[in-house]
Design a protein around this motif. Structure first.
Motif, short mmCIF file in Angstrom:
data_model
loop_
_atom_site.label_atom_id
_atom_site.label_comp_id
_atom_site.label_asym_id
_atom_site.label_seq_id
_atom_site.Cartn_x
_atom_site.Cartn_y
_atom_site.Cartn_z
N ASP A 329 0.85 -1.19 0.00
CA ASP A 329 0.00 0.00 0.00
C ASP A 329 0.89 1.24 0.00
O ASP A 329 1.56 1.53 1.00
CB ASP A 329 -0.92 0.00 1.22
N SER A 330 0.89 1.96 -1.10
CA SER A 330 1.76 3.14 -1.21
C SER A 330 1.37 4.24 -0.22
O SER A 330 2.15 5.17 0.02
CB SER A 330 1.73 3.69 -2.64
N ASN A 331 0.17 4.16 0.34
CA ASN A 331 -0.29 5.17 1.31
C ASN A 331 -0.06 4.75 2.76
O ASN A 331 -0.51 5.42 3.69
CB ASN A 331 -1.78 5.45 1.10
N VAL A 332 0.64 3.64 2.97
CA VAL A 332 0.90 3.16 4.33
C VAL A 332 1.68 4.21 5.12
O VAL A 332 2.51 4.93 4.57
CB VAL A 332 1.69 1.83 4.30
N LYS A 333 1.39 4.29 6.41
CA LYS A 333 2.14 5.19 7.29
C LYS A 333 3.18 4.36 8.05
O LYS A 333 2.83 3.38 8.71
CB LYS A 333 1.20 5.89 8.26
N ILE A 334 4.45 4.76 7.94
CA ILE A 334 5.55 4.02 8.56
C ILE A 334 6.26 4.93 9.55
O ILE A 334 6.64 6.05 9.20
CB ILE A 334 6.55 3.52 7.49
N GLN A 335 6.42 4.44 10.76
CA GLN A 335 7.12 5.22 11.78
C GLN A 335 8.21 4.37 12.41
O GLN A 335 7.94 3.27 12.91
CB GLN A 335 6.15 5.70 12.86
N ILE A 336 9.46 4.86 12.38
CA ILE A 336 10.57 4.20 13.06
C ILE A 336 10.66 4.82 14.44
O ILE A 336 10.99 6.00 14.59
CB ILE A 336 11.90 4.39 12.30
N GLU A 337 10.34 4.03 15.46
CA GLU A 337 10.26 4.57 16.82
C GLU A 337 11.58 4.44 17.58
O GLU A 337 11.77 5.08 18.60
CB GLU A 337 9.12 3.88 17.57
N ASP A 338 12.47 3.60 17.09
CA ASP A 338 13.77 3.44 17.73
C ASP A 338 14.72 2.77 16.75
O ASP A 338 14.29 1.95 15.92
CB ASP A 338 13.65 2.59 19.01
N PHE A 339 15.99 3.14 16.82
CA PHE A 339 17.01 2.51 15.98
C PHE A 339 18.34 2.63 16.70
O PHE A 339 18.73 3.72 17.13
CB PHE A 339 17.10 3.21 14.61
N TYR A 340 19.03 1.50 16.87
CA TYR A 340 20.35 1.53 17.50
C TYR A 340 21.24 0.48 16.84
O TYR A 340 20.80 -0.61 16.49
CB TYR A 340 20.27 1.30 19.01
N LEU A 341 22.50 0.84 16.66
CA LEU A 341 23.45 -0.02 15.96
C LEU A 341 23.97 -1.13 16.87
O LEU A 341 23.90 -1.02 18.10
CB LEU A 341 24.62 0.82 15.44
N PRO A 342 24.49 -2.20 16.30
CA PRO A 342 25.06 -3.29 17.11
C PRO A 342 26.27 -2.83 17.92
O PRO A 342 26.95 -1.86 17.56
CB PRO A 342 25.48 -4.34 16.06
#
Length: 432
Positions: A329-342
């Motif tokens: 779905d090209s209208n999907v809403k995507i939110q990255i709530e956290d990101f941390y590297l190894p």
């Protein structure tokens, strides 16, 4: 008379300390430290740094929040069954309460150690990310590992993602309405347990309804973002007659109103490759867990946690999930709530610090490696460097804790006693 590690842990189990609700535990740790002549510093994230009257040889570190799964009402009701310490109908909080209790035990006996207690680790490593407290020692021992005998020198990075789709309405006429609810799922930690063939209740329920011609009214599931889901429930309309199943109870309902097509939900859940994605020499390097689902009318939110032990795999994992959602779905809403590297290993095999840790295990068999879960070490390293301390070497050890982040969480008492001996050996014998 010193309190034992177990006695201190029993006190901790009386005090509310689920993530975001840690104020009482914060006060308890501060009082305990002051009682044994330790000075304390705190920061805005409510991390606690405690130091004695002598130059510290080592820093011990753990987090003082816990994942509350099940009843998780305080005081927790502890019991020992078949050699394991458990909490009745609740997660135990040995992750990382045993680490906290171990630090407080050592605090009673030594003035030449320092201790760092971090807050809200289980909800995105928030305390570590907000750390404003610099330690003195050049050596830090994290106490958040969960297999006795493992000396951990690296861990996975990760991300939390939420995707939100709008489901098309289904106007088909259906005879029957059912509520289908999961039963008998075990749950566990979405990192260290991801390879253990523990079924994900959300994925299993989507698999179940995929074999039924139906439409969905509501779908909900999961407990915590970093747990393997135990609960999942859907209300559907169908023309098929359904019976209860080994993993699902089926209850017929009165007819409901609007229902929605299930194709988007199925396409996404099946497309993300839930579970282990890359494994090498029995070590999981890349995984994904569908953690939470909540549908409100035509809107459905799906939360996932991706993990990987290299930057390249983590970025690939994230890229593939985002692309899948957009393809559906090209209208999907995507939110990255956290990101941390190894956290990548930076200690060589013959390092003096590592050799001292090995020696503390005496004749116990040990294994050196990395884990497929998030530890705070990599973030702590970054925070110390930002404060001008560039030479801190770190590793992680712990007792054996099975099924953390679930009501089946339990502490292996034999391994726990051996772990306490290792800490005692280390505190007694380690020299600067």
């Amino acid at each position: 008379m010193y309190k034992s590690v177990l006695e201190i842990f029993e006190e901790i189990a009386q005090i509310p300390h689920k993530s975001f609700h840690t104020d009482e535990m914060f006060e308890y740790i501060c009082r305990f430290a002051k009682q044994y002549a330790y000075k304390i510093k705190t920061d805005n994230a409510k991390n606690i740094y405690a130091f004695g009257s002598k130059l510290p040889r080592l820093c011990f570190q753990s987090h003082y929040d816990m994942v509350g799964v099940g009843e998780a009402d305080f005081p927790l009701k502890l019991c020992i069954e078949n050699g394991f310490l458990k909490a009745q109908n609740s997660s135990l909080g040995a992750d990382n309460g045993i680490g906290v209790a171990s630090q407080l035990y050592l605090m009673q006996k030594y003035q030449d150690l320092e201790f760092l207690f971090t807050n809200n680790e289980e909800v995105g490593l928030l305390g570590a990310k907000g750390l404003e407290l610099k330690i003195t020692s050049n050596y830090l021992i994290n106490l958040d590992s969960e297999v006795f005998g493992e000396i951990v020198l690296g861990c996975a990075g990760g991300y939390d993602m939420n995707v939100s789709f709008e489901l098309p309405q289904d106007n088909t006429y259906y005879k029957y309405c059912y509520k289908i609810t999961s039963k008998g799922f075990k749950g566990g930690h979405s990192g260290v347990d991801i390879h253990k063939s523990i079924k994900n209740a959300i994925v299993s329920l989507v698999e179940f309804i995929s074999g039924i011609e139906c439409a969905i009214c509501s779908f909900m599931g999961g407990e915590k973002s970093n747990s393997l889901p135990v609960f999942a429930q859907v209300i559907i309309k169908t023309n098929e007659v359904l019976q209860s199943h080994e993993n699902f109870s089926v209850e017929i309902l009165e007819h409901i109103g609007i229902v929605y097509q299930k194709n988007i939900l199925e396409d996404f859940i099946f497309g993300v490759k839930n579970g282990v994605r890359v494994i090498e020499e029995n070590n999981v390097l890349d995984s994904l867990n569908v953690s939470l689902v909540k549908q409100n009318t035509n809107k459905i939110d799906i939360s996932l946690m991706g993990r990987a032990n290299t930057k390249e795999l983590l970025e690939k994992n994230l890229y593939e999930v985002k692309n899948l959602a957009l393809k559906i779905d090209s209208n999907v809403k995507i939110q990255i709530e956290d990101f941390y590297l190894p956290w990548c290993r930076n200690i060589e095999e013959e390092d003096e610090f590592l050799n001292a840790i090995k020696k503390a295990f005496q004749k116990e068999p040990i294994k050196i490696g990395q884990i497929h879960a998030g530890l705070e070490c990599g973030i702590l390293q970054e925070r110390f460097e930002a404060m001008g301390k560039n030479d801190v070497r770190m590793l992680s050890i712990g007792p054996t804790i099975l099924s953390p982040h679930s009501v089946n969480e339990r502490l292996d008492m034999v391994a726990f006693e051996k772990f306490c001996e290792v800490l005692e050996n280390l505190a007694e014998n380690y020299k600067i």
